[in-house]
Design a protein around this motif. Structure first.
Motif, mmCIF file in Angstrom:
data_model
loop_
_atom_site.group_PDB
_atom_site.id
_atom_site.type_symbol
_atom_site.label_atom_id
_atom_site.label_comp_id
_atom_site.label_asym_id
_atom_site.label_seq_id
_atom_site.Cartn_x
_atom_site.Cartn_y
_atom_site.Cartn_z
ATOM 1 N N VAL A 2 45.287 29.866 38.099
ATOM 2 C CA VAL A 2 46.321 30.713 37.512
ATOM 3 C C VAL A 2 46.876 30.054 36.252
ATOM 4 C CG1 VAL A 2 48.573 31.795 37.863
ATOM 5 C CG2 VAL A 2 46.953 31.634 39.773
ATOM 6 N N LYS A 3 46.924 30.822 35.196
ATOM 7 C CA LYS A 3 47.533 30.326 33.967
ATOM 8 C C LYS A 3 48.754 31.162 33.670
ATOM 9 C CE LYS A 3 46.445 29.382 29.146
ATOM 10 N NZ LYS A 3 45.406 29.367 28.124
ATOM 11 N N GLN A 4 49.835 30.498 33.314
ATOM 12 C CA GLN A 4 51.073 31.179 32.941
ATOM 13 C C GLN A 4 51.482 32.246 33.953
ATOM 14 O OE1 GLN A 4 49.555 32.081 28.957
ATOM 15 N NE2 GLN A 4 51.338 30.988 28.168
ATOM 16 N N ALA A 5 51.331 31.909 35.195
ATOM 17 C CA ALA A 5 51.831 32.695 36.330
ATOM 18 C C ALA A 5 51.128 34.034 36.550
ATOM 19 C CB ALA A 5 53.343 32.924 36.221
ATOM 20 N N THR A 6 50.790 34.741 35.458
ATOM 21 C CA THR A 6 50.249 36.088 35.673
ATOM 22 C C THR A 6 48.813 36.255 35.172
ATOM 23 O OG1 THR A 6 51.215 36.874 33.619
ATOM 24 C CG2 THR A 6 52.525 37.157 35.614
ATOM 25 N N LYS A 7 48.252 35.186 34.629
ATOM 26 C CA LYS A 7 46.847 35.277 34.218
ATOM 27 C C LYS A 7 45.994 34.768 35.375
ATOM 28 C CE LYS A 7 47.874 34.518 29.327
ATOM 29 N NZ LYS A 7 47.731 33.558 28.205
ATOM 30 N N THR A 8 45.400 35.682 36.089
ATOM 31 C CA THR A 8 44.756 35.328 37.348
ATOM 32 C C THR A 8 43.368 35.946 37.452
ATOM 33 O OG1 THR A 8 45.432 37.292 38.578
ATOM 34 C CG2 THR A 8 47.050 35.505 38.407
ATOM 35 N N SER A 9 42.766 35.708 38.587
ATOM 36 C CA SER A 9 41.459 36.322 38.850
ATOM 37 C C SER A 9 41.609 37.789 39.228
ATOM 38 C CB SER A 9 40.768 35.584 39.999
ATOM 39 O OG SER A 9 41.477 35.808 41.203
ATOM 40 N N LEU A 10 42.837 38.247 39.374
ATOM 41 C CA LEU A 10 43.049 39.631 39.795
ATOM 42 C C LEU A 10 42.711 40.617 38.686
ATOM 43 C CD1 LEU A 10 46.461 39.019 41.553
ATOM 44 C CD2 LEU A 10 44.295 39.516 42.694
ATOM 45 N N ASP A 11 42.777 40.134 37.454
ATOM 46 C CA ASP A 11 42.427 41.015 36.350
ATOM 47 C C ASP A 11 41.101 40.591 35.746
ATOM 48 O OD1 ASP A 11 44.519 43.043 35.979
ATOM 49 O OD2 ASP A 11 45.833 41.296 35.912
ATOM 50 N N SER A 12 40.324 41.594 35.378
ATOM 51 C CA SER A 12 39.038 41.281 34.776
ATOM 52 C C SER A 12 39.248 41.007 33.301
ATOM 53 C CB SER A 12 38.060 42.428 34.957
ATOM 54 O OG SER A 12 38.312 43.429 34.001
ATOM 55 N N TYR A 13 38.280 40.342 32.734
ATOM 56 C CA TYR A 13 38.364 39.997 31.326
ATOM 57 C C TYR A 13 38.481 41.254 30.478
ATOM 58 C CZ TYR A 13 37.320 37.248 27.141
ATOM 59 O OH TYR A 13 37.369 36.609 25.924
ATOM 60 N N SER A 14 37.696 42.263 30.795
ATOM 61 C CA SER A 14 37.726 43.460 29.956
ATOM 62 C C SER A 14 39.088 44.144 30.026
ATOM 63 C CB SER A 14 36.604 44.426 30.333
ATOM 64 O OG SER A 14 36.687 44.797 31.670
ATOM 65 N N THR A 15 39.730 44.084 31.182
ATOM 66 C CA THR A 15 41.055 44.674 31.310
ATOM 67 C C THR A 15 42.038 43.998 30.359
ATOM 68 O OG1 THR A 15 40.858 45.460 33.554
ATOM 69 C CG2 THR A 15 43.033 44.768 32.875
ATOM 70 N N VAL A 16 41.970 42.700 30.313
ATOM 71 C CA VAL A 16 42.865 41.956 29.431
ATOM 72 C C VAL A 16 42.578 42.292 27.975
ATOM 73 C CG1 VAL A 16 43.467 39.647 28.647
ATOM 74 C CG2 VAL A 16 43.178 40.110 31.087
ATOM 75 N N LEU A 17 41.308 42.417 27.652
ATOM 76 C CA LEU A 17 40.944 42.740 26.270
ATOM 77 C C LEU A 17 41.432 44.136 25.891
ATOM 78 C CD1 LEU A 17 37.360 41.221 26.311
ATOM 79 C CD2 LEU A 17 39.354 40.314 25.118
ATOM 80 N N ILE A 18 41.410 45.039 26.850
ATOM 81 C CA ILE A 18 41.943 46.384 26.588
ATOM 82 C C ILE A 18 43.430 46.286 26.257
ATOM 83 C CG2 ILE A 18 42.559 48.592 27.679
ATOM 84 C CD1 ILE A 18 39.911 48.337 29.290
ATOM 85 N N MET A 19 44.162 45.558 27.091
ATOM 86 C CA MET A 19 45.610 45.475 26.895
ATOM 87 C C MET A 19 45.967 44.751 25.609
ATOM 88 S SD MET A 19 47.236 44.984 30.675
ATOM 89 C CE MET A 19 46.107 43.915 31.530
ATOM 90 N N GLU A 20 45.125 43.789 25.258
ATOM 91 C CA GLU A 20 45.374 42.966 24.074
ATOM 92 C C GLU A 20 45.240 43.783 22.791
ATOM 93 O OE1 GLU A 20 43.861 38.461 23.960
ATOM 94 O OE2 GLU A 20 42.383 39.912 23.302
ATOM 95 N N ASN A 21 44.502 44.866 22.853
ATOM 96 C CA ASN A 21 44.185 45.651 21.666
ATOM 97 C C ASN A 21 44.911 46.996 21.752
ATOM 98 O OD1 ASN A 21 42.824 47.555 19.935
ATOM 99 N ND2 ASN A 21 41.166 46.068 19.746
ATOM 100 N N LYS A 22 45.940 47.154 20.927
ATOM 101 C CA LYS A 22 46.795 48.343 21.059
ATOM 102 C C LYS A 22 46.043 49.644 20.776
ATOM 103 C CE LYS A 22 49.827 45.590 22.293
ATOM 104 N NZ LYS A 22 49.812 45.347 23.751
ATOM 105 N N ILE A 23 45.106 49.574 19.843
ATOM 106 C CA ILE A 23 44.321 50.781 19.537
ATOM 107 C C ILE A 23 43.490 51.174 20.757
ATOM 108 C CG2 ILE A 23 42.466 51.730 18.108
ATOM 109 C CD1 ILE A 23 43.275 49.679 15.934
ATOM 110 N N VAL A 24 42.851 50.180 21.335
ATOM 111 C CA VAL A 24 41.991 50.459 22.488
ATOM 112 C C VAL A 24 42.832 50.914 23.678
ATOM 113 C CG1 VAL A 24 40.363 49.421 24.126
ATOM 114 C CG2 VAL A 24 40.177 48.901 21.691
ATOM 115 N N THR A 25 43.969 50.263 23.888
ATOM 116 C CA THR A 25 44.844 50.673 24.989
ATOM 117 C C THR A 25 45.145 52.167 24.894
ATOM 118 O OG1 THR A 25 45.924 48.517 24.971
ATOM 119 C CG2 THR A 25 47.062 50.279 26.122
ATOM 120 N N LYS A 26 45.521 52.581 23.699
ATOM 121 C CA LYS A 26 45.896 53.983 23.489
ATOM 122 C C LYS A 26 44.709 54.892 23.818
ATOM 123 C CE LYS A 26 48.757 56.270 20.009
ATOM 124 N NZ LYS A 26 49.372 56.169 18.683
ATOM 125 N N LYS A 27 43.530 54.513 23.346
ATOM 126 C CA LYS A 27 42.346 55.329 23.617
ATOM 127 C C LYS A 27 42.047 55.409 25.110
ATOM 128 C CE LYS A 27 39.927 54.765 19.226
ATOM 129 N NZ LYS A 27 38.805 54.112 18.539
#
Lengths: 783, 783
Positions: free
Chosen positions: B498-523
């Motif tokens: 676990v990194k910074q309390a909420t970065k865990t194995s519960l989320d997939s890498y692609s999910t994080v990348l989606i959230m990280e990118n506001k344009i993609v999140t919106k789409k």
């Protein structure tokens, strides 16, 4: 006679809609028959690589198992559509083993009718439909291939047009207006299709194994092929692909159109709407009940079905032809409306047939029968299109007028038409060899595009490869953020978001964070009992010296934390005294405040690409180099090596060219070489210290050479970090020897490994890492 | 008599080992009995929050269900160990509802013996063992609590010591040498333990509900408590925690030690090794068969078992005491060896008992019987320790000598001893109220540390909370990269990174990348049918104007891409003309080359913390403000608000103090206020425009106020992105109204949401987001 509707044009100008007028969505569908090396119809099954024929939205079969259909999505520009079709052609060609895409609408040398394989769809309805078509039209006729050009106006444009006097005054509802627009364009296209057929027809000659009746009517061109003197398109002739007897369906309105078609189906004159082989169709979204949906949703786009495959162009059509057709469709919109009764339809059919049999020089059949010739009317069309361009398209005027001029030349000089050129070319060789040569040439061009997804060259190579592999097996893709190589892959209900080819849902966030942090990676590997180079960092000599007992029997390297050119580094091989140890640290401390001690593992570095439970590829990188031949200078050898199409500049190719730069010159000089030296045969001359691909290094595949013991270690390391996709870098002492306790060492694990280097190495075969990612995301591709 | 081994000291100096000498590993174990608000033994069950008693490595029960045992891991420094124990005390205290940790080794007011609840372990062997102990010793005696001080020398130090003349000349094997070292120290400690008991004893008084026989022997101190005149530690007295009759086990060597213990067990004088209540134990790694493992692995550490809980200190021991004990152990190592026969053991026991009954002033029993007093011998010890410090610890000399001086004072002036101070304090109130007051005071201090993990304050608050929650339920943690807040959590076989309390194995890498990118999140949200503010970006007025029909019936905001102070922004509420629309764009284009058009959603912004299928907390942030009371000035109100212990500086607390700075002054001025104004009662005075917590804003919990319809939307949004843990920011028009088609809007989804703001909001309750993460990672915490 054509005549522009100037009222409409004025409305467009007044409402500043001319830019929107030219917007639209473009799609292409085309068929190519597969042939073997000798140009005979290939009777092999549709390649499994393309997945389920019914599921793949890009690559399907048409009537015959031997007939591949390629379908682009719709794009906002001709350019994108064109390039996607080229990419499809590349993808399909690459997969054909010893077979080629026949570049003509006219079939190649055919076996007996019953030997032509009908596509096996594993779907009773589809299979039954094809069997009925075979009975009704014969299989040979169904092998005629062609292009469908799909077009829709920009939705916002149509809505704005509806807001003008043209629209809302006459039509209560927008949908009604939109349908009317498309039916108008369809009617005009049908009326003037003879001109487009003249300008696009490219199948003047056919093989003598074609339908006997047709062959009998024709004149032999060479021992194996036949033509009709003025015919430019067999497919559009009475020997072509048309309904058994003429069917007249009203294009006056949606209601009449749907009514007439429904009647024909009820009367069993048509098996289904699909069998209505009209040169122009109005289409709606795909669904189970096309006519119902047409009524419900309205017209979504027009399908022009009479365009020949043009063997002069790789994908069967040129960009200029696509642009001309677009201009012509717009012209059909802006032309004055004319009635289109059954009589008019019959006249249009007559003109169509006459164009085929007599060419452009014949007279035009019209109600007025004013003796106008096709040529004259065609020139009027071009003139009015020129006017349209001048009035509405000031920005693109020059380009469009150039296109129109070229088409005008074809009208004035029929020897310049595509069909005439093709026929003349055939006459110089033969129907078979002309088309087969073209087929092989285009296949070669496709092979050279292997690592490249045409139209998507701005993406990273790894992403280009992944998307091509996706298209191949019918996985849809959507660009979410092009700059970031972020795509959505979709198959059925399954969505997968992928960034830079290897950043996927297969790896968890924490796994990536582990790999991203070298300290943590090392700890995690250790925790899982995996050997990593032991190491410590020291800030003082005293601290360092206290560790002597721990290392006295080990091979170690002592080095400043940052170092250049190997300065301050000492390597000990097991036997060293405490004094040696101290001296090594003293030297290292002269270069940096922090000194590292690491276990020393000799050997070469290899990149293991791990995917799932498998090592997909292993690569070793070698610094930029040339191998002497005793004849050429180093400079010549470099220039020669750089000719490899895999080598380019700026990371657009799997390998980079070797530079003839200062760094290389300095390196040569330091090794007592110069550009003009002639190395002995077999002598390897390096031009760089580092083995980076970016400075011209070679990537050499070792997947089959490296023992499983190392592969298992790489997989273990990946599993320790929880990684599904990663690049494991390992030092190996000697790949001839199995892994032991001390002859290898992990360097690092990388979470975004490049895949193209394993697909297109300098030496070695394509390890299909792109396919493997898709296997992991969507399951393996079994038909 | 003590006497330093100067040969050894010289070896240490010669081999530069003095620094290593003081390295070591430290651990503490301690018990506290739980009491109710009135100071009576709590007979409630061990709190479920601490998970399974047998699994939790940090928090367990001891003999009684009412007796909590806290165990630190071993650390490289006293400081870390001390602080971890403080953290454990904080964690345990916070979980006790209306109960407190009794700060004395001596039990509080007890019920009848049979009413004291024995710990229920759900393990037949453990349960049976406790039942036998209860029979043999009585339950009351087992309630005596204390501290175990665990220590091991640095492994590398011992290895280096072995390399000197001290080691390898005498011992063939390192393990043998190491065992000898620990047994030597153990023997010396046993011999001189009377001094440590004198200096650490802190339980001079006991409750009259304690064992009758003991109470009868004592003298009453107050109506409810009893003492023996010179006794400083009941626990170390004959009324304390010792074997029924004295057992003599050889400490001469590993062989003799194991042999003697095995005999005692065979003779059924001991139930198991655990029952050997020696003041000092040699220990090895934990295992099923302690004696076998001791032989096999060797001594790993020493356990000093005779340290009292000291009510003068929150965790029962001070850092100085820990340091003195460490120095004393090192002294025991460097002291000359003395024989330790059964006779010597008996003398040591005698000295022990005499210290308890007569204090430091009595004579010291020795073979020589040279009439030395304990006081004199103690002073010699201190003197020799001073010499040891001077010779070997030049760097820490001053600090160590200071500690030794203080202990010397206690020897010279017995009224300065802990026990004397405690007794004197008790005499000023009573046994009960003195200890209960201390218990409550320490509980309050723990509560104030609620959001803080003592010893880990360098970590982010979210990580501190997560680790505390982990410790509470017995999930082990390991720092992988402290700077990065990267930890490994382990429970049984399960590892979670676990990194910074909420970065865990519960989320997939692609999910994080989606959230990280506001344009993609919106789409992605749009693709899942979730409403996001529609928006477009324009580079020209013409382009912008063409969109008028699409927006004419909507509430929109037109704004320059970058803007400050709301310049160039126009908001339209449904009704606006094409001219208005154009003007708004013209204004916006004056400020930026790119102008954005977005749907306008009025309302306030809320942060939804989504975890799994749940909205764990909802927070609204309010700019820094004070509420008037009609009496105090704004400045006074700010200073008062800043007194909240949750407010600090530099993000070390859940809230930041409101600054009395220029920005605030300017803001007040712009709103016609000044620091000296006295706002009316209830009047809200803002001091900042922005609502950031970092500038003194308030975090207000709305979890219970916001309708489920919004929560479901937040969960839907998280699911669309595939997120397990995320912060969804939403604009809500009016939380009194259920979500409709148009009264809310998503702003963004964040992949690393802070959790501490939901646990320690300015207003509202602790939403236990830390616990929820652990539930998701390891399953819910059910005993």
């Amino acid at each position: 006679m054509p005549s522009l509707n100037h009222k409409w044009i004025q409305q467009l100008i007044d409402h500043k809609l001319s830019k929107e007028l030219m917007k639209g969505q473009f799609g292409l569908e085309k068929e190519n028959v597969r042939v073997d090396r000798d140009g005979r119809l290939a009777i092999t099954p549709h390649p499994k690589a393309f997945g389920n024929k019914l599921d793949n939205p890009y690559i399907q079969t048409d009537f015959s198992e031997s007939q591949i259909e390629m379908i682009t999505p719709s794009f906002d520009s001709i350019d994108e559509t064109y390039r996607f079709m080229e990419a499809l052609q590349d993808i399909v060609s690459m997969e054909l083993d010893g077979e080629f895409l026949w570049p003509s609408s006219n079939p190649p040398q055919l076996p007996e009718d019953h030997e032509i394989p009908i596509a096996q769809m594993n779907d009773p309805i589809e299979d039954n439909y094809r069997a009925e078509l075979a009975d009704k039209y014969g299989r040979k006729r169904q092998l005629l291939s062609g292009i469908h050009y799909n077009f829709s106006f920009d939705e916002r444009f149509l809505r704005q047009l509806y807001e003008t006097d043209i629209g809302h005054k006459e039509y209560k509802e927008y949908k009604e207006f939109k349908n009317a627009i498309y039916f108008k364009v369809a009617r005009n296209l049908l009326r003037y299709r003879w001109l487009l057929i003249y300008l696009t027809g490219a199948s003047p000659v056919f093989d003598k194994t074609y339908i006997e009746r047709c062959v009998a009517k024709g004149e032999p061109l060479d021992p194996n092929s036949v033509h009709f003197p003025n015919m430019n398109s067999l497919r559009n002739s009475e020997c072509g692909y048309r309904n058994e007897k003429p069917l007249y369906v009203s294009y006056n309105s949606m209601d009449e159109y749907v009514h007439d078609l429904t009647e024909l189906i009820h009367a069993q004159q048509l098996l289904s709407v699909k069998e209505f082989y009209s040169p122009v169709r109005v289409k709606t979204v795909k669904g189970e009940h096309p006519l119902q949906e047409l009524v419900h949703v309205g017209v979504a786009y027009l399908e022009l079905r009479f365009i020949d495959l043009n063997p002069l162009f790789k994908i069967g059509i040129s960009k200029e032809t696509m642009q001309f057709i677009h201009l012509f469709i717009v012209f059909m919109l802006l032309k004055k409306d004319e009635p289109f009764s059954v009589e008019d339809q019959k006249l249009a059919d007559l003109n169509h047939d006459q164009l085929i049999m007599e060419g452009i020089k014949g007279c035009l059949h019209d109600h007025d029968d004013d003796g106008a010739t096709m040529e004259k009317t065609a020139l009027i069309c071009i003139e009015e299109m020129q006017e349209m361009v001048s009035l509405l398209m000031p920005m693109e005027k020059e380009a469009y007028l150039h296109i129109l001029d070229k088409e005008k030349e074809k009208i004035l000089h029929s020897e310049l038409s595509f069909a005439a050129i093709v026929k003349s070319d055939i006459q110089e060789s033969s129907f078979l060899s002309y088309h087969l040569d073209k087929a092989k040439q285009y296949a070669k061009e496709s092979a050279q595009n292997g690592y490249r997804f045409v139209g998507y060259e701005d993406l990273e190579l790894s992403t280009q490869l992944l998307l091509k592999a996706a298209v191949k097996r019918g996985i849809r893709f959507k660009m979410l953020d092009r700059d970031e190589n972020f795509v959505l892959l979709t198959k059925g209900d399954r969505n997968e978001y992928v960034k830079q080819a290897t950043k996927t849902s297969l790896d968890s966030y924490s796994t990536v964070l582990i790999m991203e942090n070298k300290i943590v990676t090392k700890k995690v590997l250790q925790q899982h009992g995996i050997r990593v180079p032991k190491g410590e960092a020291f800030q003082s000599l005293e601290e360092a010296m206290s560790t002597y007992p721990s290392y006295l029997d080990k091979s170690i390297v002592i080095k400043p934390k940052s170092t250049n050119f190997g300065l301050g580094i000492t390597i000990f091989n097991r036997e060293f005294s405490k004094e040696d140890y101290q001296k090594a640290f003293q030297i290292a401390f002269e270069y940096d405040r922090t000194v590292l001690l690491e276990e020393f593992i000799a050997g070469k570095e290899y990149r293991f690409l791990v995917m799932g439970d498998e090592v997909v590829g292993i690569l070793h990188r070698v610094p930029a180099n040339v191998v002497g031949d005793g004849v050429h200078t180093i400079e010549e050898l470099v220039r020669d090596k750089n000719k490899d199409p895999l080598r380019g500049r700026g990371y657009k190719t799997p390998l980079e060219q070797i530079q003839l730069g200062e760094a290389e010159e300095m390196f040569l000089k330091n090794h007592s070489n110069s550009w003009r030296d002639i190395p002995q045969s077999g002598e390897i001359i390096y031009l760089r210290e580092n083995s980076n691909i970016s400075t011209g290094g070679d990537s050499i595949d070792f997947t089959d050479e490296i023992p499983d013991s190392y592969k298992n270690l790489a997989i273990q390391a990946a599993k320790a970090a929880g990684a599904t996709i990663c690049g494991v870098d390992m030092m190996i002492d000697n790949i001839e020897v199995e892994a032991t306790e001390s002859n290898y060492s992990f360097i690092e694990i990388n979470f975004n490994p490049a895949i193209h280097i394993h697909c297109y190495p300098y030496k070695g075969s394509n390890r299909k890492a792109d396919e493997k990612i898709l296997d992991l995301l969507f399951g393996t591709n079994t038909d």
